[in-house]
Design an enzyme around this catalytic site. Structure first.
Site, PDB file in Angstrom:
ATOM      1  N   LYS A 108      42.073  51.991  89.254  1.00 55.89           N
ATOM      2  CA  LYS A 108      40.813  51.586  88.620  1.00 55.89           C
ATOM      3  C   LYS A 108      39.646  52.381  89.198  1.00 55.89           C
ATOM      4  CE  LYS A 108      41.020  46.921  87.046  1.00 55.89           C
ATOM      5  NZ  LYS A 108      40.721  45.509  87.150  1.00 55.89           N
ATOM      6  N   THR A 142      34.573  32.288  89.016  1.00 56.29           N
ATOM      7  CA  THR A 142      34.513  30.871  88.657  1.00 56.29           C
ATOM      8  C   THR A 142      35.408  30.112  89.632  1.00 56.29           C
ATOM      9  OG1 THR A 142      34.182  31.483  86.365  1.00 56.29           O
ATOM     10  CG2 THR A 142      34.912  29.222  86.787  1.00 56.29           C
ATOM     11  N   GLU A 151      33.430  38.534  76.864  1.00 53.24           N
ATOM     12  CA  GLU A 151      34.064  39.845  76.746  1.00 53.24           C
ATOM     13  C   GLU A 151      33.729  40.401  75.366  1.00 53.24           C
ATOM     14  OE1 GLU A 151      38.197  39.699  77.860  1.00 53.24           O
ATOM     15  OE2 GLU A 151      37.694  38.610  79.686  1.00 53.24           O
ATOM     16  N   ASN A 172      31.818  26.085  80.024  1.00 56.79           N
ATOM     17  CA  ASN A 172      33.030  26.577  79.355  1.00 56.79           C
ATOM     18  C   ASN A 172      33.787  25.443  78.667  1.00 56.79           C
ATOM     19  OD1 ASN A 172      32.718  29.258  79.758  1.00 56.79           O
ATOM     20  ND2 ASN A 172      34.465  29.539  81.115  1.00 56.79           N
ATOM     21  N   LEU A 206      31.164  27.300  65.996  1.00 58.89           N
ATOM     22  CA  LEU A 206      31.708  26.318  65.051  1.00 58.89           C
ATOM     23  C   LEU A 206      32.606  27.032  64.047  1.00 58.89           C
ATOM     24  CD1 LEU A 206      28.771  23.854  64.208  1.00 58.89           C
ATOM     25  CD2 LEU A 206      30.828  23.394  65.558  1.00 58.89           C
ATOM     26  N   CYS A 258      39.557  32.484  80.231  1.00 61.27           N
ATOM     27  CA  CYS A 258      38.784  31.449  80.931  1.00 61.27           C
ATOM     28  C   CYS A 258      38.814  30.043  80.337  1.00 61.27           C
ATOM     29  CB  CYS A 258      37.353  31.923  81.108  1.00 61.27           C
ATOM     30  SG  CYS A 258      37.288  33.273  82.309  1.00 61.27           S
ATOM     31  N   ARG A 266      44.917  37.942  77.645  1.00 60.87           N
ATOM     32  CA  ARG A 266      45.194  36.719  78.382  1.00 60.87           C
ATOM     33  C   ARG A 266      45.061  35.496  77.458  1.00 60.87           C
ATOM     34  NH1 ARG A 266      41.636  37.982  83.757  1.00 60.87           N
ATOM     35  NH2 ARG A 266      40.297  38.995  82.225  1.00 60.87           N
TER      36      ARG A 266
HETATM   37  N1  LIG Z   1      36.459  37.730  82.071  1.00 68.56           N
HETATM   38  C1  LIG Z   1      35.369  37.069  81.754  1.00 68.56           C
HETATM   39  O1  LIG Z   1      34.863  37.194  80.644  1.00 68.56           O
HETATM   40  C2  LIG Z   1      34.708  36.156  82.718  1.00 68.56           C
HETATM   41  C3  LIG Z   1      35.288  35.847  83.939  1.00 68.56           C
HETATM   42  N2  LIG Z   1      34.656  34.978  84.805  1.00 68.56           N
HETATM   43  C4  LIG Z   1      35.242  34.707  86.113  1.00 68.56           C
HETATM   44  O2  LIG Z   1      35.006  35.848  86.950  1.00 68.56           O
HETATM   45  C5  LIG Z   1      36.103  36.068  87.839  1.00 68.56           C
HETATM   46  C6  LIG Z   1      36.645  37.468  87.622  1.00 68.56           C
HETATM   47  O3  LIG Z   1      37.169  37.543  86.319  1.00 68.56           O
HETATM   48  P1  LIG Z   1      37.553  38.945  85.651  1.00 68.56           P
HETATM   49  O4  LIG Z   1      36.464  39.910  85.899  1.00 68.56           O
HETATM   50  O5  LIG Z   1      37.968  38.640  84.279  1.00 68.56           O
HETATM   51  O6  LIG Z   1      38.837  39.325  86.537  1.00 68.56           O
HETATM   52  P2  LIG Z   1      39.691  40.673  86.523  1.00 68.56           P
HETATM   53  O7  LIG Z   1      41.078  40.277  86.800  1.00 68.56           O
HETATM   54  O8  LIG Z   1      39.364  41.463  85.317  1.00 68.56           O
HETATM   55  O9  LIG Z   1      39.102  41.486  87.773  1.00 68.56           O
HETATM   56  C7  LIG Z   1      39.248  41.115  89.115  1.00 68.56           C
HETATM   57  C8  LIG Z   1      39.210  42.381  89.969  1.00 68.56           C
HETATM   58  O10 LIG Z   1      39.190  42.029  91.333  1.00 68.56           O
HETATM   59  C9  LIG Z   1      40.005  42.947  92.055  1.00 68.56           C
HETATM   60  N3  LIG Z   1      40.390  42.337  93.339  1.00 68.56           N
HETATM   61  C10 LIG Z   1      41.258  41.315  93.550  1.00 68.56           C
HETATM   62  N4  LIG Z   1      41.292  41.001  94.849  1.00 68.56           N
HETATM   63  C11 LIG Z   1      40.430  41.841  95.476  1.00 68.56           C
HETATM   64  C12 LIG Z   1      40.009  41.987  96.817  1.00 68.56           C
HETATM   65  N5  LIG Z   1      40.469  41.201  97.800  1.00 68.56           N
HETATM   66  N6  LIG Z   1      39.110  42.962  97.104  1.00 68.56           N
HETATM   67  C13 LIG Z   1      38.617  43.775  96.130  1.00 68.56           C
HETATM   68  N7  LIG Z   1      38.973  43.663  94.831  1.00 68.56           N
HETATM   69  C14 LIG Z   1      39.860  42.697  94.509  1.00 68.56           C
HETATM   70  C15 LIG Z   1      41.154  43.217  91.119  1.00 68.56           C
HETATM   71  O11 LIG Z   1      41.827  44.430  91.448  1.00 68.56           O
HETATM   72  C16 LIG Z   1      40.430  43.276  89.772  1.00 68.56           C
HETATM   73  O12 LIG Z   1      40.006  44.595  89.469  1.00 68.56           O
HETATM   74  C17 LIG Z   1      37.098  34.948  87.537  1.00 68.56           C
HETATM   75  O13 LIG Z   1      36.850  33.901  88.420  1.00 68.56           O
HETATM   76  C18 LIG Z   1      36.742  34.527  86.125  1.00 68.56           C
HETATM   77  O14 LIG Z   1      37.058  33.179  85.890  1.00 68.56           O
HETATM   78  C19 LIG Z   1      33.453  34.417  84.523  1.00 68.56           C
HETATM   79  C20 LIG Z   1      32.827  34.696  83.333  1.00 68.56           C
HETATM   80  C21 LIG Z   1      33.384  35.603  82.358  1.00 68.56           C
HETATM   81  O1  LIG Z   2      34.042  32.252  81.530  1.00 62.41           O
HETATM   82  C1  LIG Z   2      34.346  33.113  80.738  1.00 62.41           C
HETATM   83  O2  LIG Z   2      35.288  33.887  80.872  1.00 62.41           O
HETATM   84  C2  LIG Z   2      33.611  33.284  79.458  1.00 62.41           C
HETATM   85  O3  LIG Z   2      34.370  32.560  78.447  1.00 62.41           O
HETATM   86  C3  LIG Z   2      33.843  32.665  77.140  1.00 62.41           C
HETATM   87  O4  LIG Z   2      33.795  34.028  76.733  1.00 62.41           O
HETATM   88  P1  LIG Z   2      35.073  34.808  76.169  1.00 62.41           P
HETATM   89  O5  LIG Z   2      36.313  34.077  76.566  1.00 62.41           O
HETATM   90  O6  LIG Z   2      34.918  36.217  76.562  1.00 62.41           O
HETATM   91  O7  LIG Z   2      34.969  34.785  74.592  1.00 62.41           O
HETATM   92  P2  LIG Z   2      34.334  33.804  73.490  1.00 62.41           P
HETATM   93  O8  LIG Z   2      33.489  34.591  72.604  1.00 62.41           O
HETATM   94  O9  LIG Z   2      33.753  32.598  74.106  1.00 62.41           O
HETATM   95  O10 LIG Z   2      35.640  33.383  72.682  1.00 62.41           O
HETATM   96  C4  LIG Z   2      36.663  32.607  73.292  1.00 62.41           C
HETATM   97  C5  LIG Z   2      37.707  32.240  72.270  1.00 62.41           C
HETATM   98  O11 LIG Z   2      37.201  31.287  71.336  1.00 62.41           O
HETATM   99  C6  LIG Z   2      37.446  31.719  70.015  1.00 62.41           C
HETATM  100  N1  LIG Z   2      36.351  31.202  69.155  1.00 62.41           N
HETATM  101  C7  LIG Z   2      35.059  31.451  69.482  1.00 62.41           C
HETATM  102  C8  LIG Z   2      34.037  30.932  68.709  1.00 62.41           C
HETATM  103  C9  LIG Z   2      34.335  30.135  67.599  1.00 62.41           C
HETATM  104  O12 LIG Z   2      33.451  29.627  66.872  1.00 62.41           O
HETATM  105  N2  LIG Z   2      35.631  29.906  67.296  1.00 62.41           N
HETATM  106  C10 LIG Z   2      36.658  30.422  68.059  1.00 62.41           C
HETATM  107  O13 LIG Z   2      37.841  30.162  67.770  1.00 62.41           O
HETATM  108  C11 LIG Z   2      37.506  33.235  70.100  1.00 62.41           C
HETATM  109  O14 LIG Z   2      38.222  33.783  69.031  1.00 62.41           O
HETATM  110  C12 LIG Z   2      38.205  33.423  71.422  1.00 62.41           C
HETATM  111  O15 LIG Z   2      39.603  33.308  71.279  1.00 62.41           O
HETATM  112  C13 LIG Z   2      32.413  32.131  77.125  1.00 62.41           C
HETATM  113  O16 LIG Z   2      31.853  32.289  75.822  1.00 62.41           O
HETATM  114  C14 LIG Z   2      31.538  32.868  78.141  1.00 62.41           C
HETATM  115  O17 LIG Z   2      30.247  32.291  78.171  1.00 62.41           O
HETATM  116  C15 LIG Z   2      32.189  32.747  79.527  1.00 62.41           C
HETATM  117  O18 LIG Z   2      31.459  33.486  80.478  1.00 62.41           O
END
Ligand SMILES: NC(=O)C1=CN([C@@H]2O[C@H](COP(=O)(O)OP(=O)(O)OC[C@H]3O[C@@H](n4cnc5c(N)ncnc54)[C@H](O)[C@@H]3O)[C@@H](O)[C@H]2O)C=CC1
Ligand SMILES: O=C(O)[C@H]1O[C@H](OP(=O)(O)OP(=O)(O)OC[C@H]2O[C@@H](n3ccc(=O)[nH]c3=O)[C@H](O)[C@@H]2O)[C@H](O)[C@@H](O)[C@@H]1O
Length: 454
Positions: free
Chosen positions: A35, A120, A160, A231, A273, A283, A350
């Site tokens: 990465k 989170t 995302e 969430n 909705l 998540c 995921r």
């Molecule tokens: N994916 C999303 O849209 C969102 C995720 N979150 C939260 O944010 C957190 C991260 O989620 P993502 O970014 O999706 O995870 P991800 O799995 O995409 O990225 C995590 C990164 O951390 C790295 N990593 C793991 N252990 C490490 C260490 N000890 N030192 C340095 N790097 C390390 C991994 O190699 C990876 O690149 C989670 O708790 C998730 O619930 C919150 C809001 C939105």
């Molecule tokens: O904690 C997280 O990871 C994130 O989770 C969601 O974001 P995300 O999972 O990236 O995507 P969303 O746009 O929320 O969609 C989630 C799922 O719900 C579905 N969805 C969304 C909206 C809707 O009206 N109906 C519906 O079925 C989407 O297709 C998708 O499968 C939240 O929207 C973010 O605010 C939060 O930060």
């Protein structure tokens, strides 16, 4: 300010690149060498619209490394954004967070560093991280004298596929801390975002309605709970419209009209909705499970959150039932699924509804073909056993197919020249898993159209 971001996944990368774009000096640390190499070369390891452009625009303020020793010393703020996946009992697996916290503590040397938890994490984790930092720091023979640190929580709300927009123009910023100095540092860090004083990147103009961003400054536990509560609420809003959508189908109501009719009530709001096969992603499933697990530690049930999960799982099963009742026998039938990613504009797989639906169909003896405009490579890498089910071309999905399911609302599928493919199918049935296709048009084109909801 000098910032270090630990973990360059969806959240860490977006945070790091955005803060660098705002002018902070940012070092991103990740243990994944591949990465880091890609990012150093200006390439983005995930599919996230605009990220490579922003990487280029922020390059002069950004460094990527696998070494904590390059990122932590001298940092005013350290963000920890490592993954917190579900453990088998539903609680979050905090081993990545523990390891990251230990590595941070081994390298702290500044007079004051705010260690910000962006992952989170369960309520109480702020104190837990603080204890790990203090223990690991105390064990250092080389620990510097004038080195203070404080743990804060700053949950992330980005979606995302919209990560850059959501980070630069957030609905709110939440900071949890009981340390006034830490609050001041984070206030300073986020000032350009809060006041919206920066010039946006050329590809991501500022929305017309953006005003100053509300800052919710609170205690650690409240900040941590805000993330889960948000969430879970979004997940249950979607499950609610899906539950109503099934009833609408039974009573002959139109769910699109119903959703519009309730969403215009400002207390309800029209977003999230959209009915369909339900929510997926990294998540909503994990965080609703974690919330329930946290509550059960306190001997408390969360029936509403549990219901949101149950309804969501049922939607996936209903999709298969719809096909079964249309085709009678699923054994040997070819079913095409359009979309593998859990939502459009990402290659994240995921908890994608498509994978669950594919497996339910395969279990009933159907032959499944999947297609995705972007997530195909990742699907092959992460699900090698299922790779033979992937088709590179739409022809390969439609050819001799008994039914098509629109699972992911990719623009490419909405704009598809559906008339071109109808003749390829054995039985031209389309199950609209997102309730977005025009039923009359599809019927005129020769499809038997089945809505996912009424
Ligand atoms: N994916 C999303 O849209 C969102 C995720 N979150 C939260 O944010 C957190 C991260 O989620 P993502 O970014 O999706 O995870 P991800 O799995 O995409 O990225 C995590 C990164 O951390 C790295 N990593 C793991 N252990 C490490 C260490 N000890 N030192 C340095 N790097 C390390 C991994 O190699 C990876 O690149 C989670 O708790 C998730 O619930 C919150 C809001 C939105
Ligand atoms: O904690 C997280 O990871 C994130 O989770 C969601 O974001 P995300 O999972 O990236 O995507 P969303 O746009 O929320 O969609 C989630 C799922 O719900 C579905 N969805 C969304 C909206 C809707 O009206 N109906 C519906 O079925 C989407 O297709 C998708 O499968 C939240 O929207 C973010 O605010 C939060 O930060």
């Amino acid at each position: 300010m000098k910032v270090c971001v630990v973990g360059t996944g969806y959240v860490g990368l977006t945070t790091g690149v955005s803060l660098a774009f705002l002018g902070h000096q940012v070092t991103c640390v990740d243990l994944d060498q591949e990465k880091v190499d890609m990012l150093r070369a200006g390439r983005c390891p995930i599919y996230e619209p605009g990220m490579e452009e922003l990487l280029a625009e922020a390059a002069q303020h950004l460094t990527f490394t696998t070494s904590y020793a390059e990122g932590i010393p001298g940092a005013d703020v350290v963000f920890v954004a490592v993954q917190t996946p579900s453990a088998p009992d539903g609680s979050p697996d905090l081993r990545y967070l523990r390891s990251a916290a230990e590595s941070v503590a081994q390298n702290l040397d500044h007079d004051f560093t705010v260690v910000v938890n962006k992952s989170t994490v369960p309520i109480g984790s702020g104190n837990w991280v603080d204890a790990i930092l203090r223990d690991s720091f105390a064990q250092r023979a080389d620990r510097p004298q004038n080195c203070e640190f404080s743990v804060a929580s700053n949950p992330e709300f980005l979606r995302e596929g919209n990560a850059i927009h959501d980070t630069l123009f957030p609905d709110r910023i939440v900071i949890g801390s009981d340390n006034p100095r830490a609050l001041e540092v984070l206030n300073h860090l986020y000032r350009p975002l809060i006041n919206q004083t920066f010039t946006p990147p050329s590809f991501q103009p500022r929305p017309d309605d953006t005003t100053a961003v509300p800052l919710v400054s609170t205690d650690l536990a409240s900040a941590e709970l805000i993330k889960y509560a948000a969430n879970a609420f979004l997940a249950l809003k979607i499950s609610y419209v899906n539950e109503i959508g099934q009833l609408a189908g039974k009573v002959g109501a139109d769910i699109t009209e119903v959703a519009r009719g309730i969403g215009l009530d400002q207390r309800i709001g029209s977003r999230f909705l959209e009915p369909g096969v339900g929510w997926g992603g990294s998540c909503f499933g994990k965080d609703t499970k974690a919330l329930i697990a946290t509550a059960s530690e306190y001997k408390y049930d969360m029936p509403i959150v549990q219901a949101a999960r149950d309804v969501n799982q049922r939607q996936r099963e209903i999709a298969v039932e719809r096909l079964q009742s249309e085709l009678r026998i699923l054994k040997g039938r070819k079913i095409g699924l359009l979309g593998v990613a859990f939502k459009p504009n990402t290659d994240d797989l995921r908890d994608s509804p498509a994978l669950d639906i594919a497996n339910l169909l395969i279990a009933r003896g159907a032959r499944v073909k999947l297609h995705d405009p972007i997530a195909g490579d990742r699907f092959r890498r992460e699900y090698p056993d299922m790779a033979p089910h992937l088709s590179e071309t739409l022809d390969g999905v439609f050819d001799d197919c008994d039914a098509i399911v629109l699972v992911t609302k990719w623009a490419q599928y909405l704009e598809l020249d559906w008339g071109k493919f109808v003749g390829l199918m054995r039985t031209p049935i389309v199950l609209d898993g997102r309730n977005v296709l025009d039923a009359d048009r599809m019927q005129r084109l020769g499809y038997k159209y089945i809505a996912m909801a009424g």
